[in-house]
Write an enzyme that holds these catalytic residues in place. Structure first.
Site, PDB file in Angstrom:
ATOM      1  CG  HIS A 122      -2.105  -0.992   1.026  1.00  0.00           C
ATOM      2  ND1 HIS A 122      -1.927  -2.094   1.789  1.00  0.00           N
ATOM      3  CD2 HIS A 122      -2.988  -1.207   0.376  1.00  0.00           C
ATOM      4  CE1 HIS A 122      -3.065  -2.757   1.542  1.00  0.00           C
ATOM      5  NE2 HIS A 122      -3.769  -2.322   0.663  1.00  0.00           N
ATOM      6  CG  HIS A 135      -1.612   0.084  -4.284  1.00  0.00           C
ATOM      7  ND1 HIS A 135      -2.273  -0.908  -5.195  1.00  0.00           N
ATOM      8  CD2 HIS A 135      -2.536   0.714  -3.603  1.00  0.00           C
ATOM      9  CE1 HIS A 135      -3.416  -0.787  -4.903  1.00  0.00           C
ATOM     10  NE2 HIS A 135      -3.705  -0.052  -3.979  1.00  0.00           N
ATOM     11  CG  HIS A 162      -7.079   3.904  -3.380  1.00  0.00           C
ATOM     12  ND1 HIS A 162      -6.255   4.206  -4.206  1.00  0.00           N
ATOM     13  CD2 HIS A 162      -7.372   2.628  -2.777  1.00  0.00           C
ATOM     14  CE1 HIS A 162      -5.536   3.114  -4.437  1.00  0.00           C
ATOM     15  NE2 HIS A 162      -6.118   1.949  -3.429  1.00  0.00           N
TER      16      HIS A 162
HETATM   17 ZN   LIG Z   1      -5.551   0.052  -2.700  1.00  0.00          ZN
END
Ligand SMILES: [Zn+2]
Length: 227
Positions: A78, A82, A118
């Site tokens: 993460h 990514h 996100h």
């Molecule tokens: Zn993600």
């Protein structure tokens, strides 16, 4: 693949993107270093070709992206790379003729911002971990629900609140609220547990309704492109 010529600004026509950047076969991890990926992000925003009314200032957008980049931890998954890969996939979808007609400029801009933000400040552990070990993050969000996703959204807002990163400063109050709703909905939809328990059944229901088709398409896009 070293990427040259990506060190200039968004409106510098001398910048060039790697071959296949605008194709689904492009592999985002080959973009180069963090500066290259940041410049490629700027180009993705530019390529959205949204109306001037919604277009963020180049300097503000750069600062915003730099700050987002810095707020991803160095984790195996993460991480900024990514986020960039997800944003790139979102960008490719947003360029398709179907989505260009299904979504308006503000929605397309919001989705690209959402994709890049996100997983902001992801700690590298799951929601279950937060709750089981009563982490400070779990405390902050009452030890329940989509703790990480709430945190990613809160981090997004926190960055946007900074004057120098406020890419939405020119929006009307109404448009700004619309953007915030999209950011919240789409970031919260990246909780995979919510996705399967709530989003998918809702999607199935709405696809059976002709009037719900357009809405379901957006929901599908929202949920499936970001985890
Ligand atoms: Zn993600």
């Amino acid at each position: 693949m070293p990427v040259e010529h990506l060190t200039n600004g968004i409106h510098d026509t001398s910048t060039s993107l790697p071959p296949d950047f605008k194709a689904f076969k492009f592999i985002p991890k080959l973009i180069g270093d963090k500066n290259d990926s940041l410049n490629a992000c700027l180009r993705m925003f530019e390529d959205l070709d949204i109306v001037e009314q919604f277009r963020p200032k180049n300097s503000t957008l750069r600062k915003f992206l730099q700050t987002v980049q810095k707020n991803y931890k160095q984790l195996p998954y993460h991480n900024w790379e990514h986020a960039f890969a997800v944003a790139h996939f979102c960008y490719l979808l947003l360029r398709t003729p179907k989505l260009k007609t299904q979504l308006n400029d503000l929605e397309r801009l919001s989705l690209l911002v959402s994709s890049i933000c996100h997983d902001l400040d992801h700690p590298g552990t799951s929601n279950s971990f937060q709750i089981q070990y009563k982490t400070p993050l779990a405390d902050l969000y009452n030890n329940e629900g989509s703790i990480l996703e709430k945190h990613h959204f809160a981090q997004t807002i926190s960055i946007l609140k900074s004057k120098e990163c406020d890419i939405f400063e020119e929006l009307s109050k109404e448009d700004f609220q619309h953007v915030m709703n999209i950011l919240q909905d789409t970031i919260m939809a990246t909780d995979i547990a919510v996705h399967f328990s709530s989003t998918m059944p809702r999607l199935k229901k709405t696809t059976e309704d002709k009037n719900g088709m357009e809405r379901s398409f957006k929901q599908y896009m929202n949920g499936m492109t970001r985890t």
